[in-house]
Design an enzyme around this catalytic site. Structure first.
Site, mmCIF file in Angstrom:
data_model
loop_
_atom_site.group_PDB
_atom_site.id
_atom_site.type_symbol
_atom_site.label_atom_id
_atom_site.label_comp_id
_atom_site.label_asym_id
_atom_site.label_seq_id
_atom_site.Cartn_x
_atom_site.Cartn_y
_atom_site.Cartn_z
ATOM 1 C CG ASP A 119 17.270 -33.475 -4.883
ATOM 2 O OD1 ASP A 119 16.319 -33.615 -4.109
ATOM 3 O OD2 ASP A 119 17.370 -32.541 -5.688
ATOM 4 C CG ASP A 132 20.210 -31.328 -2.623
ATOM 5 O OD1 ASP A 132 19.381 -31.706 -1.783
ATOM 6 O OD2 ASP A 132 19.960 -31.236 -3.840
#
Length: 631
Positions: free
Chosen positions: A335, A529
């Protein structure tokens, strides 16, 4: 995996080892005395005296093993190390090799003692790394300071932490600022300064003046308690290597019994001067050498060591299986925000139509101070603002921005969609700006813009370079706009980058990589996430002290947010794997050599017991090396 007899090893903390092992020590003294009399002074002890003394020594050392063998035999389990050792030693007594039978049992038990001690110490070292929760905490009740058990403190109460004391409970700082040592949680010894309203976690050590903290979670729900529980659970999750050795041992022991029987029987048909006693002795040697202790103890000890080494470096593996899994990773997906970037936005540029940037910032400060969005916080903290500005009628328009009346003027602050919604014209070239942008309109007239950008972490570029040097394929996924993501990717040297992604889009990208046959590790820091962290072969939570959902889902938790810890985790996995396989090869190699020598009549029971215990101790010492490694 073979069970171990822990009756002789798990003693109270304060019990000296020589008391807890007194029976084994007495057996060893009797054995050494008899051997000295027999071989040093050439004194022949009468048969029955020798039988009685050796039997006493044998029972002192061997009763736990005999009891375990009997219990397993009652359940129909004859193929285990306890039954194997019992048969071998009783067989030695049957052919009047008393001292050798005692020696096998005594040295076997000494080896077991060392093995159990090493395993226990490895587990204790793992627990001691994080089990640092204070027994007492000072809480403010009715204006008085009271020392109480942390378990009794309720959410919302205020606790006091003096300089040098450990924080007992998670909460938020009341003071304007305070510095904490977070080494026990993150593996980093540098002080971490917290400011009013910021989260403080159990296990941190207050470095300066008295800190006041509003408790935000109960003792058992603190991040430290959850992490401690997770690390303890990790030792129960077996790696593929451990599972293989467990299955192997179940097949291996019956085969050894069969081979020992063949060593005794086959020579009847092949050797002209066959001696039952000689070949029975060789089969006993075969049994003693074949004991799989070195494998079944040193391998889990290796994984305990790996988990402990990782914990000391602020990396938590949820099981030995993930230490194995991370060594096979060939693709690192990350990420952007919070993983490769600081997640802290700062103002890059202020552009006012009339050239009065300060006035534009005054209006921006007045309206953005009412939002908790990271970009709004960045603008609000960038400029002191004009205290005379009066803000009224604040309205947040989801996905667009904010609307308010400031000093009797209608002010809009947000993205281009906000201005489009109110039919306010602005320069088209603004849409080409890479960084995140906040457009300002005053009384339905475009007034200017402010660009805000996240900054990459200090070690991000170096880490990406190191990953690529190791042959790892790097991918960056982000919900930020594609132009911003591409700019960061070029800056850091990431192989591939994708922007404008929703959580489900990240899942699709990772699934595509997995379908291509890649072994994927995904590193992310936010709750959004969690789905992709769960999907990847190895899910890594970055900065796990702040993300409950990610801690729960991830296989590996990096307790601070430094990208280089991803490489450290891979390195620890490889160190552990190498040492574990060194032990497998060492144990099997030496055993095969001595088995052949034993079957050929070259090795005696003395060589058998020395090789068995010696290999086990060498494997243990090799496994312990993991705990002293630096990464």
């Amino acid at each position: 995996m073979c069970e171990h007899n822990h009756e002789h090893s798990h003693t109270e903390k304060d019990t000296p080892w020589w008391i807890s092992q007194r029976k084994l020590l007495i057996a060893l003294i009797i054995l050494i005395t008899l051997l000295i009399l027999k071989y040093a002074f050439k004194i022949t002890i009468p048969f029955y005296a020798s039988l009685i003394l050796n039997s006493i020594a044998y029972l002192l050392a061997g009763i736990p093993v005999l009891q375990m063998a009997f219990r397993k035999a009652k359940r129909g389990d004859f193929f285990n190390e306890f039954f194997l050792m019992s048969v071998a030693t009783l067989g030695a007594f049957a052919i009047r090799e008393f001292e050798e039978g005692v020696a096998v049992m005594v040295f076997y038990q000494i080896g077991e003692w060392f093995q159990d001690t090493a395993v226990d110490n490895a587990k204790k070292s793992i627990k001691s790394l994080l089990d640092i929760r204070p027994d007492k905490v000072t809480v403010l009740r009715d204006g008085k300071q009271v020392d109480v058990d942390p378990k009794t403190v309720e959410i919302g109460e205020i606790i006091l932490v003096k300089a040098g004391e450990k924080v007992a409970l998670d909460g938020k700082l009341i003071n304007e600022r305070a510095a904490f040592n977070t080494a026990a949680l993150t593996g980093e010894s540098k002080p971490d300064t917290k400011y009013k309203g910021e989260a403080v976690f159990a296990g941190m050590i207050n470095l300066e003046t008295v800190a006041e903290i509003t408790v935000g979670s109960s003792f058992q729900d603190s991040k430290l308690s959850k992490i401690l529980e997770m690390v303890q659970d990790a030792t129960a999750r077996k790696s593929k290597t451990q599972l293989f050795i467990s299955r192997f041992a179940k097949i291996y022991v019956p085969i050894i019994f069969a081979l020992a029987l063949l060593v005794l029987i086959v020579p009847i048909f092949l050797v002209s001067d066959y001696s039952f006693r000689d070949w029975f002795y060789r089969s006993l040697v075969f049994l003693v050498i074949s004991c799989p202790c070195a494998l079944v103890v040193s391998i889990p000890l290796g994984y305990f060591g790996g988990i402990g080494l990782a914990s000391r470096n602020g990396i938590l593996f949820k099981g030995g299986n993930f230490l194995d899994a991370i060594t096979t990773v060939d693709t690192i997906v990350m990420d952007k925000t919070g993983t490769l970037t600081e997640g802290v936005f700062e103002v890059k540029e202020v552009h006012a139509v009339n050239g009065q940037a300060t006035t534009l910032l005054d209006y921006a400060k007045a309206i953005e101070s009412n939002s908790t969005h990271p970009i709004a916080k960045a603008i609000a903290s960038h400029h002191p603002g004009d205290n005379s500005f009066i803000t009224e009628g604040i309205e947040e328009i989801a996905g667009h921005g904010l609307k308010a009346t400031i000093n009797n003027k209608l002010v809009l602050a947000g993205n281009s969609k906000l201005l489009d919604k109110f039919n306010i014209r602005y320069p088209e070239e603004i849409k080409q700006i890479v960084y995140s942008i906040v457009l300002i309109a005053i009384d339905n007239q475009y007034a200017g813009y402010i660009t805000v950008a996240d900054r990459s972490k200090l070690d991000a570029k170096e880490v990406i370079s190191a990953m690529r040097a190791r042959g790892l394929y790097t991918v960056m996924l982000s919900g930020d706009k594609t132009a911003v993501v591409d700019e960061f990717a070029r800056e850091l040297g990431v192989d591939k980058a994708y922007g404008d992604l929703l959580p489900e889009d990240k899942v699709s990208h990772v699934q595509r990589l997995i379908d291509e046959g890649r072994n994927v590790a995904f590193a992310g820091d936010g709750v959004n996430d969690a789905p992709v962290v769960a999907l990847a072969q190895v899910g890594i939570a970055m900065g796990g002290l702040g993300a409950d959902a990610t801690i729960e889902t991830a296989d590996v938790v990096i307790q601070n947010d430094e990208p280089h810890k991803i490489l450290s985790a891979i390195k620890i996995g490889k160190i552990t794997r190498n040492i574990v396989w060194q032990n497998v090869i060492l144990a099997m190699g030496i055993k095969i050599i001595v088995l052949i020598l034993g079957a050929g009549g070259v090795a005696t029971l003395w060589e058998a017991v020395i090789s068995d215990v010696g290999v086990a101790l060498l494997a243990i010492l090799n496994a312990i090396r993991i705990q002293n490694k630096t990464v």
